[in-house]
Design a protein around this motif. Sequence first.
Motif, mmCIF file in Angstrom:
data_model
loop_
_atom_site.group_PDB
_atom_site.id
_atom_site.type_symbol
_atom_site.label_atom_id
_atom_site.label_comp_id
_atom_site.label_asym_id
_atom_site.label_seq_id
_atom_site.Cartn_x
_atom_site.Cartn_y
_atom_site.Cartn_z
ATOM 1 N N GLY A 127 0.812 -1.209 0.000
ATOM 2 C CA GLY A 127 0.000 0.000 0.000
ATOM 3 C C GLY A 127 0.845 1.258 0.000
ATOM 4 N N LEU A 128 1.907 1.265 0.810
ATOM 5 C CA LEU A 128 2.801 2.429 0.861
ATOM 6 C C LEU A 128 3.456 2.675 -0.493
ATOM 7 N N ARG A 129 3.826 1.599 -1.177
ATOM 8 C CA ARG A 129 4.480 1.746 -2.482
ATOM 9 C C ARG A 129 3.520 2.234 -3.562
ATOM 10 N N ARG A 130 2.225 2.174 -3.294
ATOM 11 C CA ARG A 130 1.238 2.544 -4.305
ATOM 12 C C ARG A 130 0.733 3.979 -4.157
ATOM 13 N N ILE A 133 5.056 9.262 -3.826
ATOM 14 C CA ILE A 133 6.300 9.138 -3.086
ATOM 15 C C ILE A 133 6.372 10.114 -1.914
ATOM 16 N N GLU A 134 6.014 11.366 -2.145
ATOM 17 C CA GLU A 134 6.085 12.359 -1.075
ATOM 18 C C GLU A 134 5.154 11.982 0.082
ATOM 19 N N HIS A 135 3.999 11.418 -0.230
ATOM 20 C CA HIS A 135 3.078 10.973 0.808
ATOM 21 C C HIS A 135 3.636 9.756 1.536
ATOM 22 N N ALA A 177 -5.477 2.225 -0.942
ATOM 23 C CA ALA A 177 -4.590 1.224 -1.550
ATOM 24 C C ALA A 177 -4.711 -0.117 -0.845
ATOM 25 N N ILE A 178 -4.805 -0.086 0.474
ATOM 26 C CA ILE A 178 -4.949 -1.324 1.240
ATOM 27 C C ILE A 178 -6.263 -2.019 0.894
#
Length: 206
Positions: A127-130, A133-135, A177-178
């Motif tokens: 989820g983080l990778r989706r 980037i700044e977020h 995303a999750i």
Amino acid sequence: MTRDEDWQRDAELLARWREGDTEAGAELYDRHSATVYRMFRTKVPDQAEELMQQTFLALVEGRDKIREGTSVRAFVLSIARFKLIDQLRSLTKGRAFDAELESVAAVAPGPSTVLAKKREQRLLLEGLRRIPIEHQIALELHYWEGLKANEIAAVFGISHSAMRSRLSKARQLLEQAIVAFAASPEERDSTLGGLEAWAAQVRDLI
């Protein structure tokens, strides 16, 4: 150690380092290297070590430019953030690149969950990778490093209120995303319901 004590220790070490105390510089490295490494490890693992070296070389070269009252941690994380974005930009092969809009998954596709041991950990990392980037950087500094919005704002060079808005938006995007990538409603609910705990576990794995 309280945050004020932590900041004061960094300031003392910086002053000694500027005066030629190499052991003080080494202690500053020890205090901040793990945080910098985590920033790179989940996004560009193959370049993490090299980017670490570049970041701390830039710190050595810029140590006299750190203004009084500026957090050493914010300064070095700001360098790391720019190094990361430059590295990701190089992967786009010259096309336009916007770290506020594009995700690591879009720029540097590849396995992202090799460190994860549980489904929820893998889902959180994916989820983080989706998200942009700044977020992703802002959320990781919050969840993994325990930084508050004003401290993260200093890394990004924006206002406290702007960072609070960014963190709120980042959380929404991560949740979306999750939900999108969860294999089942149970996995989704378990991950979202214990997000901070799963984030802490992932941090310990990196």
